[in-house]
Design a protein around this motif. Structure first.
Motif, PDB file in Angstrom:
ATOM      1  N   GLY A 159       3.316  -1.536   2.383  1.00 46.21           N
ATOM      2  CA  GLY A 159       4.233  -0.897   1.453  1.00 46.21           C
ATOM      3  C   GLY A 159       5.589  -1.574   1.374  1.00 46.21           C
ATOM      4  O   GLY A 159       6.511  -1.037   0.749  1.00 46.21           O
TER       5      GLY A 159
ATOM      6  N   PRO B 118      -1.772  -4.527  -2.367  1.00 45.55           N
ATOM      7  CA  PRO B 118      -2.112  -3.984  -3.687  1.00 45.55           C
ATOM      8  C   PRO B 118      -1.962  -2.469  -3.723  1.00 45.55           C
ATOM      9  O   PRO B 118      -2.651  -1.745  -3.005  1.00 45.55           O
ATOM     10  CB  PRO B 118      -3.587  -4.390  -3.864  1.00 45.55           C
ATOM     11  CG  PRO B 118      -3.802  -5.519  -2.913  1.00 45.55           C
ATOM     12  CD  PRO B 118      -2.890  -5.255  -1.748  1.00 45.55           C
ATOM     13  N   GLY B 119      -1.009  -2.003  -4.520  1.00 50.21           N
ATOM     14  CA  GLY B 119      -0.755  -0.565  -4.592  1.00 50.21           C
ATOM     15  C   GLY B 119      -0.267   0.025  -3.287  1.00 50.21           C
ATOM     16  O   GLY B 119      -0.392   1.234  -3.062  1.00 50.21           O
ATOM     17  N   GLY B 120       0.312  -0.805  -2.425  1.00 45.91           N
ATOM     18  CA  GLY B 120       0.782  -0.331  -1.116  1.00 45.91           C
ATOM     19  C   GLY B 120      -0.319  -0.204  -0.094  1.00 45.91           C
ATOM     20  O   GLY B 120      -0.088   0.331   0.995  1.00 45.91           O
ATOM     21  N   GLY B 121      -1.539  -0.700  -0.419  1.00 47.66           N
ATOM     22  CA  GLY B 121      -2.665  -0.614   0.506  1.00 47.66           C
ATOM     23  C   GLY B 121      -3.116  -1.977   0.972  1.00 47.66           C
ATOM     24  O   GLY B 121      -2.421  -2.990   0.798  1.00 47.66           O
TER      25      GLY B 121
ATOM     26  N   GLY C  83       7.485  -4.464  -6.606  1.00 50.71           N
ATOM     27  CA  GLY C  83       6.122  -4.180  -6.177  1.00 50.71           C
ATOM     28  C   GLY C  83       6.025  -4.123  -4.671  1.00 50.71           C
ATOM     29  O   GLY C  83       7.028  -4.195  -3.958  1.00 50.71           O
ATOM     30  N   THR C  84       4.819  -3.968  -4.203  1.00 49.75           N
ATOM     31  CA  THR C  84       4.564  -3.918  -2.760  1.00 49.75           C
ATOM     32  C   THR C  84       3.757  -5.134  -2.339  1.00 49.75           C
ATOM     33  O   THR C  84       3.054  -5.749  -3.155  1.00 49.75           O
ATOM     34  CB  THR C  84       3.794  -2.632  -2.392  1.00 49.75           C
ATOM     35  OG1 THR C  84       2.587  -2.577  -3.143  1.00 49.75           O
ATOM     36  CG2 THR C  84       4.645  -1.405  -2.675  1.00 49.75           C
TER      37      THR C  84
ATOM     38  N   ARG D 126       5.866  -9.782 -13.432  1.00 49.26           N
ATOM     39  CA  ARG D 126       4.827  -9.073 -14.177  1.00 49.26           C
ATOM     40  C   ARG D 126       4.970  -9.398 -15.667  1.00 49.26           C
ATOM     41  O   ARG D 126       5.860  -8.883 -16.344  1.00 49.26           O
ATOM     42  CB  ARG D 126       4.921  -7.566 -13.964  1.00 49.26           C
ATOM     43  CG  ARG D 126       4.590  -7.096 -12.564  1.00 49.26           C
ATOM     44  CD  ARG D 126       4.664  -5.582 -12.479  1.00 49.26           C
ATOM     45  NE  ARG D 126       4.520  -5.124 -11.099  1.00 49.26           N
ATOM     46  CZ  ARG D 126       4.721  -3.842 -10.715  1.00 49.26           C
ATOM     47  NH1 ARG D 126       5.071  -2.937 -11.631  1.00 49.26           N
ATOM     48  NH2 ARG D 126       4.598  -3.502  -9.448  1.00 49.26           N
TER      49      ARG D 126
END
Length: 262
Positions: free
Chosen positions: A44, A62-65, A58-59, A51
């Motif tokens: 995270g 991907p998506g903080g995962g 962003g993190t 983009r």
């Protein structure tokens, strides 16, 4: 009113999709524990990214995962290492280890919290070397050492007192009575410290042994006067009260000197 628990992850299988996936799951589980708050993880960690030609936040994951492939896992490592704020915070300076930082409540029983965290990261081993570090485990270990050392200090002090009294007076009462007095005094001192909220520290852990040792000196004065009067006393038992009254000033001055010395 809070502290931090740090989780460090190392190992040759760390920067793989499976390794980072297991680490991400462990971090999410730790974050859900009682007294643990959302923290800073490699997944995270915020960064700026491009983009479609626009600057966006962003993190690292991907998506903080966790990444889905081994290639994405290596790319995440490279991105973390290239980010100056992340280096030596969530990724080591040699890019071989990751760290997650979680704020935790300053609870009294840290052992329960650490045991819960250990239960989460233990399944990661031996593929991933996971460790709990930071001030929380350090303070907990220090407290455990203090508690384990206290009986040793008290036992050694009591042994020295018993040997000294026996060599000085060679009677059973000269062992039992002084020890009874200082043991009661030590119990009251330790209990009062607990009631007033004074924690055991590297300094205060020596207070009970000091009370045990310094408190025994008053019995020396009393016993010395008692046996001195006993040698010249008659059948009237009043000499016992007279000997106590005679030595009371000496004992008071010794006690008040100790109080001001502390």
């Amino acid at each position: 009113d809070d502290d931090h628990v740090l989780l460090v992850f190392m190992g040759p299988d760390l920067f793989t999709a499976d390794g980072l996936g297991r680490v991400a799951d462990a971090c999410a589980t730790v974050e859900s524990l009682e007294h643990v708050h959302p923290g800073i993880t490699p997944f995270g960690f915020l960064t700026f990214e491009n983009r479609d030609g626009r600057l966006a936040i962003g993190t690292m994951g991907p998506g903080g995962g966790a990444p889905g492939t081994d290639a994405e896992a290596l790319a995440m490592r490279d991105r973390l290492f290239a980010e100056p704020p992340a280096r030596n915070l969530v990724i080591s300076s040699d890019a071989d280890a990751l760290c997650a930082i979680f704020p935790v409540d300053n609870v009294d029983d840290r052992g329960v919290l650490l045991a819960a965290v250990e239960g989460v990261i233990a399944p990661l081993r031996p593929a991933i070397d996971a460790r709990i570090v930071g001030m929380v485990p350090f303070h907990h270990a220090l407290l455990m050492h203090l508690y384990s050392d206290l009986p040793v200090f008290l036992g050694l002090a009591l042994l020295v007192i018993l040997v000294s009294y026996f060599l000085a007076f060679r009677t059973l009462r000269s062992l039992v009575l002084p020890v009874l007095v200082v043991v009661l005094g030590t119990a009251w001192t330790a209990g009062t410290m607990a009631l007033l909220g004074f924690p055991l520290t590297l300094v205060s852990v020596m207070t009970p042994p000091l009370v045990l040792i310094l408190g025994s000196s008053y019995s020396l004065h009393m016993l010395n006067q008692y046996y001195r009067e006993a040698r010249v006393s008659g059948p009237d038992r009043r000499w016992i009260a007279d000997s106590a009254a005679h030595i009371s000033t000496t004992i008071f001055l010794a006690a008040i000197t100790t109080v001001f010395g502390f």
